[in-house]
Design a protein around this motif. Structure first.
Motif, PDB file in Angstrom:
ATOM      1  N   ASP A 185     -34.186   3.495   5.996  1.00 15.23           N
ATOM      2  CA  ASP A 185     -34.918   2.429   5.333  1.00 15.23           C
ATOM      3  C   ASP A 185     -33.898   1.452   4.748  1.00 15.23           C
ATOM      4  OD1 ASP A 185     -33.979   3.541   2.918  1.00 15.23           O
ATOM      5  OD2 ASP A 185     -35.841   4.624   2.549  1.00 15.23           O
ATOM      6  N   ALA A 186     -34.372   0.523   3.925  1.00 15.84           N
ATOM      7  CA  ALA A 186     -33.504  -0.525   3.398  1.00 15.84           C
ATOM      8  C   ALA A 186     -32.374   0.040   2.541  1.00 15.84           C
ATOM      9  CB  ALA A 186     -34.332  -1.521   2.586  1.00 15.84           C
ATOM     10  N   ASP A 187     -32.632   1.144   1.866  1.00 12.79           N
ATOM     11  CA  ASP A 187     -31.622   1.731   0.985  1.00 12.79           C
ATOM     12  C   ASP A 187     -30.723   2.728   1.704  1.00 12.79           C
ATOM     13  OD1 ASP A 187     -32.616   0.321  -1.211  1.00 12.79           O
ATOM     14  OD2 ASP A 187     -34.148   1.856  -1.570  1.00 12.79           O
ATOM     15  N   HIS A 188     -31.074   3.067   2.927  1.00  9.04           N
ATOM     16  CA  HIS A 188     -30.318   4.087   3.667  1.00  9.04           C
ATOM     17  C   HIS A 188     -30.122   3.581   5.088  1.00  9.04           C
ATOM     18  CE1 HIS A 188     -32.603   6.193   0.465  1.00  9.04           C
ATOM     19  NE2 HIS A 188     -31.409   6.724   0.230  1.00  9.04           N
ATOM     20  N   ARG A 189     -29.119   2.716   5.243  1.00 13.18           N
ATOM     21  CA  ARG A 189     -28.899   2.040   6.528  1.00 13.18           C
ATOM     22  C   ARG A 189     -28.617   3.033   7.649  1.00 13.18           C
ATOM     23  NH1 ARG A 189     -24.408   0.220   9.330  1.00 13.18           N
ATOM     24  NH2 ARG A 189     -23.002   1.004   7.719  1.00 13.18           N
ATOM     25  N   LEU A 190     -27.773   4.012   7.378  1.00 15.02           N
ATOM     26  CA  LEU A 190     -27.427   5.009   8.393  1.00 15.02           C
ATOM     27  C   LEU A 190     -28.359   6.208   8.366  1.00 15.02           C
ATOM     28  CD1 LEU A 190     -23.535   4.904   8.082  1.00 15.02           C
ATOM     29  CD2 LEU A 190     -24.978   3.804   9.800  1.00 15.02           C
ATOM     30  N   GLY A 191     -29.089   6.370   7.283  1.00 13.10           N
ATOM     31  CA  GLY A 191     -30.172   7.333   7.277  1.00 13.10           C
ATOM     32  C   GLY A 191     -29.898   8.630   6.539  1.00 13.10           C
ATOM     33  N   LEU A 192     -30.987   9.373   6.358  1.00 10.37           N
ATOM     34  CA  LEU A 192     -30.974  10.670   5.685  1.00 10.37           C
ATOM     35  C   LEU A 192     -31.529  11.724   6.632  1.00 10.37           C
ATOM     36  CD1 LEU A 192     -32.708   9.597   2.332  1.00 10.37           C
ATOM     37  CD2 LEU A 192     -30.235   9.832   2.692  1.00 10.37           C
ATOM     38  N   ASP A 239     -26.641  12.718   3.705  1.00  7.94           N
ATOM     39  CA  ASP A 239     -26.777  11.282   3.472  1.00  7.94           C
ATOM     40  C   ASP A 239     -25.682  10.611   4.299  1.00  7.94           C
ATOM     41  OD1 ASP A 239     -26.450   8.656   2.521  1.00  7.94           O
ATOM     42  OD2 ASP A 239     -27.181   9.196   0.531  1.00  7.94           O
ATOM     43  N   PHE A 240     -26.055   9.966   5.405  1.00 10.93           N
ATOM     44  CA  PHE A 240     -25.057   9.448   6.326  1.00 10.93           C
ATOM     45  C   PHE A 240     -24.358   8.195   5.801  1.00 10.93           C
ATOM     46  CE2 PHE A 240     -27.284  12.352   9.066  1.00 10.93           C
ATOM     47  CZ  PHE A 240     -26.252  12.904   9.810  1.00 10.93           C
ATOM     48  N   ASP A 241     -24.975   7.471   4.894  1.00  8.87           N
ATOM     49  CA  ASP A 241     -24.275   6.355   4.254  1.00  8.87           C
ATOM     50  C   ASP A 241     -23.159   6.877   3.362  1.00  8.87           C
ATOM     51  OD1 ASP A 241     -25.994   3.721   4.820  1.00  8.87           O
ATOM     52  OD2 ASP A 241     -27.349   5.417   4.585  1.00  8.87           O
ATOM     53  N   GLN A 242     -23.435   7.941   2.635  1.00  9.97           N
ATOM     54  CA  GLN A 242     -22.412   8.552   1.803  1.00  9.97           C
ATOM     55  C   GLN A 242     -21.320   9.169   2.676  1.00  9.97           C
ATOM     56  OE1 GLN A 242     -23.977  11.436  -0.950  1.00  9.97           O
ATOM     57  NE2 GLN A 242     -21.954  12.111  -1.630  1.00  9.97           N
ATOM     58  N   PHE A 279     -26.469   9.585  13.179  1.00  8.53           N
ATOM     59  CA  PHE A 279     -27.114  10.868  13.480  1.00  8.53           C
ATOM     60  C   PHE A 279     -27.739  10.827  14.866  1.00  8.53           C
ATOM     61  CE2 PHE A 279     -30.952  13.649  13.160  1.00  8.53           C
ATOM     62  CZ  PHE A 279     -30.301  14.857  12.959  1.00  8.53           C
ATOM     63  N   ALA A 280     -27.383  11.809  15.698  1.00  8.94           N
ATOM     64  CA  ALA A 280     -27.900  11.862  17.066  1.00  8.94           C
ATOM     65  C   ALA A 280     -28.592  13.184  17.358  1.00  8.94           C
ATOM     66  CB  ALA A 280     -26.758  11.635  18.060  1.00  8.94           C
ATOM     67  N   HIS A 293     -26.516   1.872  24.451  1.00 10.94           N
ATOM     68  CA  HIS A 293     -27.521   1.428  25.411  1.00 10.94           C
ATOM     69  C   HIS A 293     -28.846   1.092  24.730  1.00 10.94           C
ATOM     70  CE1 HIS A 293     -29.079   0.788  29.378  1.00 10.94           C
ATOM     71  NE2 HIS A 293     -30.006   1.705  29.242  1.00 10.94           N
ATOM     72  N   ALA A 294     -29.072   1.669  23.550  1.00 12.77           N
ATOM     73  CA  ALA A 294     -30.302   1.356  22.806  1.00 12.77           C
ATOM     74  C   ALA A 294     -30.276  -0.060  22.263  1.00 12.77           C
ATOM     75  CB  ALA A 294     -30.495   2.341  21.664  1.00 12.77           C
ATOM     76  N   GLY A 295     -29.078  -0.632  22.120  1.00 17.34           N
ATOM     77  CA  GLY A 295     -28.965  -2.006  21.661  1.00 17.34           C
ATOM     78  C   GLY A 295     -28.851  -2.171  20.167  1.00 17.34           C
ATOM     79  N   SER A 296     -28.953  -1.069  19.410  1.00 20.67           N
ATOM     80  CA  SER A 296     -28.873  -1.185  17.955  1.00 20.67           C
ATOM     81  C   SER A 296     -28.525   0.168  17.360  1.00 20.67           C
ATOM     82  CB  SER A 296     -30.206  -1.679  17.375  1.00 20.67           C
ATOM     83  OG  SER A 296     -31.240  -0.749  17.646  1.00 20.67           O
ATOM     84  N   THR A 297     -28.011   0.133  16.127  1.00 23.71           N
ATOM     85  CA  THR A 297     -27.607   1.365  15.457  1.00 23.71           C
ATOM     86  C   THR A 297     -28.352   1.620  14.160  1.00 23.71           C
ATOM     87  OG1 THR A 297     -25.827   0.150  14.359  1.00 23.71           O
ATOM     88  CG2 THR A 297     -25.273   1.286  16.420  1.00 23.71           C
ATOM     89  N   ASP A 298     -28.958   0.588  13.589  1.00 22.70           N
ATOM     90  CA  ASP A 298     -29.695   0.737  12.340  1.00 22.70           C
ATOM     91  C   ASP A 298     -30.815  -0.294  12.317  1.00 22.70           C
ATOM     92  OD1 ASP A 298     -28.512  -1.746  11.599  1.00 22.70           O
ATOM     93  OD2 ASP A 298     -26.810  -0.716  10.698  1.00 22.70           O
TER      94      ASP A 298
END
Length: 698
Positions: free
Chosen positions: A81-88, A109-112, A123-124, A673-678
């Motif tokens: 979400d907006a507060d967790h760009r790379l995600g939880l 916490d991937f941002d941390q 995260f994959a 290949h997805a064209g985006s990461t966040d």
């Protein structure tokens, strides 16, 4: 990986754009930056930024449905979400999940994590180690992508301490398939060196990696020919059915499956074009062509089931549990503890059938939806003593937000979560139509448009298509599509129209629908898409000047052939992460793995027909007046390690050199290949395409 083919190559002229094949070559990147600057100067204005903000807002929404996977008593979810760009990566229990405000335990916490390690890791996925009976899940293998591409690193994580395991399992970045065999052994298929890599850039062998070993010390337990697409083995830890399952992917549609038990490898003898699935004591067969087995014909597109032990002993197949007809195809299936649930498409609309695993496999069909919707089902946890026959059901449609339900086979379904509306769909209706292709085939398509649509040719229309790899395109709610396209209105008040094309090459009507557009018949997919475009004009929904089209990957190849073969039909085209140079595609990124779909350009007689759908070559072979070409946005990402950015670069450069000045190119660095990461990069990617198309069609 570029190696010399065993086939004689066709005569090749000097490629003036070969210098763009150096993905990170400074000269090539300078050209990319120049094109990016030009495209962004035209598109990335205040209106574009508003579109980005609008799309990102719906992607970042806190009240999205957090889809979960059940493991033990916990329900796991990955969230951005907006507060967790790379995600939880997080988990919760069932009672909490059902509440309006679940109490999530954050695992990673991937941002941390990025702050600690100094660079982004995406995260994959995760693979949990099955615990002993009565114990909790304790260890997981976490897949981490450095750039959003297919290559990942793998690290061992402790689910109790919530820390990565010091001196635990850690695999380098590569195209990796990994599974737990036990707490101290992994089965690892990884492509990190030439010896272990196929021509298609996937793993060739699987090793048993013991704790404390390096990869080169690990025993090879399964390997395949380097000319094959790949070879993988994974450990099936289902209690009572422990085994190693092997897969030799000969090409994209031919493979051999086997099992290793007590060190003995038993191949499952079936034609290589029969897809084989294992579940507990069962083996299922999905033939792609008619299979004559022990004087019984098992039709293409059907599903047969057998006891694995009996089949290995004498080839006995118990029953056909699904047989298609001209209008139906098998989309997917899932097992609960006592049932097999089939999702079937009838004229591209979903139905669900439930089969009892009792003798005879009696079946019932769940009531069909009275709308043009997609329904999917999946087992919750077939090993849970209390919830073994529970299943998830998701319902979605172009204008119907996704609903998540849970039920027990034979009982009523309960709504668990519902996504709110993300755009104003009032006044929109979804209809299905059929166009007639060049050879007389009826080709379906969905249309999302305002009720009472004025049929005077003045409506801006966006067509979307794919047409390959037996992938079906079905109705689905897309907040980004609704926000970025369906919510738009022209100055005259006309609402944007969206069309989803179900062309041949896809799987909407089973294997035959796919095979009708393979290799030398590839043109049928393009004729189908063109027929739908012509039908939209004939029905006076739109005109050429107001008709746009978009597609990615194989859909990008579709767009390339619309640009070069049917330019008179379209006002604008967005061509994403595409295949376009079909003479070189097998030597770029993972292209060698797709020979079964397109053919081998190193074989002269196959290059003869491949050239007819190679957009880069059609520009020269079938030249058009410069003014005939539609406005075209060609885009990729530098880190796409599946198709790669090379083909997109070469196509755009050639079009510009030919004087087709309405061509634009865009290539962000990250995204794979997805064209985006966040969510932000997704919003910018989509907004770039939508803005280009909308402005071009006015």
């Amino acid at each position: 990986m570029d190696v010399t083919s065993k086939h004689p190559q066709p005569a090749v002229t000097v490629d003036p754009y070969e210098w763009l094949e150096g993905i990170h070559d400074p000269e090539a990147l300078a050209w990319v930056r120049e094109q990016n600057t030009r495209t962004e100067a035209e598109l990335h204005d205040q209106g574009f930024e508003q579109t980005v903000q609008d799309i990102r807002e719906v992607l970042d929404a806190q009240d999205k449905i957090p889809m979960v996977t059940k493991r033990g008593e916990y329900y796991y979810n990955f969230w951005r979400d907006a507060d967790h760009r790379l995600g939880l990566w997080r988990r919760t229990d069932w009672d909490s999940y059902c509440s309006d405000t679940p109490n999530w335990e954050v695992l990673i916490d991937f941002d941390q994590y990025a702050v600690v390690h100094g660079n982004d890791w995406h995260f994959a996925g995760a693979r949990l180690l099955r615990p002993a009976a009565g114990e909790d899940y304790r260890r997981a293998l976490i897949r981490l992508s450095p750039d959003g591409g297919d290559q990942v690193a793998v690290r061992e994580f402790d689910l109790q301490t919530l820390e990565f395991v010091s001196s635990g399992f850690e695999l380098p970045v590569g195209k990796t398939v990994v599974s737990w065999e036990n707490e101290d052994n992994l089965l690892v298929a990884i492509a990190t060196n030439e010896q272990d890599t196929t021509r298609s850039t996937y793993a060739r062998c699987t090793r048993r990696l013991k704790r404390g070993q390096t990869l080169d010390q690990a025993e090879v337990i399964f390997e395949v020919d380097a000319e094959h697409v790949g070879g993988w083995a994974h450990f099936d830890s289902t209690p009572g059915f422990e085994r190693v399952v092997t897969l030799d992917a000969i090409d994209f549609y031919n493979s051999r499956t086997g099992v290793i038990v007590d060190g003995v490898h038993s191949p499952i003898e079936a034609p290589t074009d029969v897809r084989v699935h294992l579940h507990r004591q069962y083996v299922l067969f999905a033939p792609q062509t008619d299979w004559l087995h022990q004087e019984q014909v098992i039709p293409a597109g059907s599903l047969a089931i057998a006891e694995l032990a009996s089949f290995l002993a004498d080839g006995t197949i118990e029953q056909l549990v699904f047989v298609p007809d001209a209008r139906t195809s098998l989309e997917s299936f899932t097992f609960t503890a006592g049932h097999l649930l089939l999702t079937v498409l009838q004229d591209v609309v979903s139905q669900v059938r439930v089969l009892d695993l009792a003798p005879g496999f009696p079946s019932v069909e769940l009531p069909a939806a009275d709308e043009l919707l997609s329904i999917s089902v999946g087992a919750v946890d077939d090993e849970d003593p209390q919830a073994g026959d529970d299943y998830w059901m998701t319902i979605t449609g172009f204008t119907r937000p996704t609903t998540l339900l849970r039920g027990t086979v034979g009982a009523e379904l309960e709504v668990i979560k519902s996504s709110p509306e993300r755009f104003d769909a009032s006044g929109l209706e979804v209809t299905q139509h059929f166009a007639t292709s060049t050879d007389g085939t009826r080709v379906p398509y969905f249309q999302v448009a305002e009720k009472g649509l004025a049929l005077d040719g003045q409506n801006p229309v966006l067509m979307d298509g794919y047409g390959g790899f037996q992938a079906s395109l079905t109705p689905a709610y897309s907040a980004a599509l609704g926000t970025g396209w369906l919510s738009r209105r022209t100055v005259a008040g006309r609402r944007a129209v969206y069309v989803l094309a179900n062309i041949r090459g896809g799987g909407e009507y089973g294997p035959a629908w796919h095979q009708a557009a393979l290799k030398h018949n590839r043109h049928r997919a393009y004729e189908d898409f063109a027929a739908i475009a012509e039908d939209l004009v004939a029905r006076k929904v739109t005109t050429r000047e107001r008709l746009g089209a978009t597609g990615r990957s194989n859909g990008g190849l579709l767009m390339g052939n619309m640009i070069t073969g049917y330019p008179q039909l379209f006002g604008a085209i967005s061509c994403g992460v595409p295949l376009l140079d079909m003479q070189r595609y097998t030597r770029l990124s993972a292209g060698h793995s797709w020979i079964a779909e397109y053919g081998d350009p190193d074989i002269p007689e196959e290059w003869e027909f491949i050239r007819t759908f190679s957009p880069l070559h059609r520009l020269s072979d079938e030249p058009r007046p410069i003014g005939d070409y539609p406005k075209s946005l060609i885009w990729s990402t530098t880190t796409d390690d599946r198709v790669g950015p090379v083909q997109a670069r070469k196509m755009a450069a050639k079009m510009l050199d030919l004087g087709i000045e309405n061509t634009r190119y865009h290539e962000p660095e990250d995204g794979g290949h997805a064209g985006s990461t966040d969510n932000l990069s997704t919003a910018r990617m989509l907004a770039t395409s939508y803005e280009f198309l909308w402005r071009a069609l006015q």
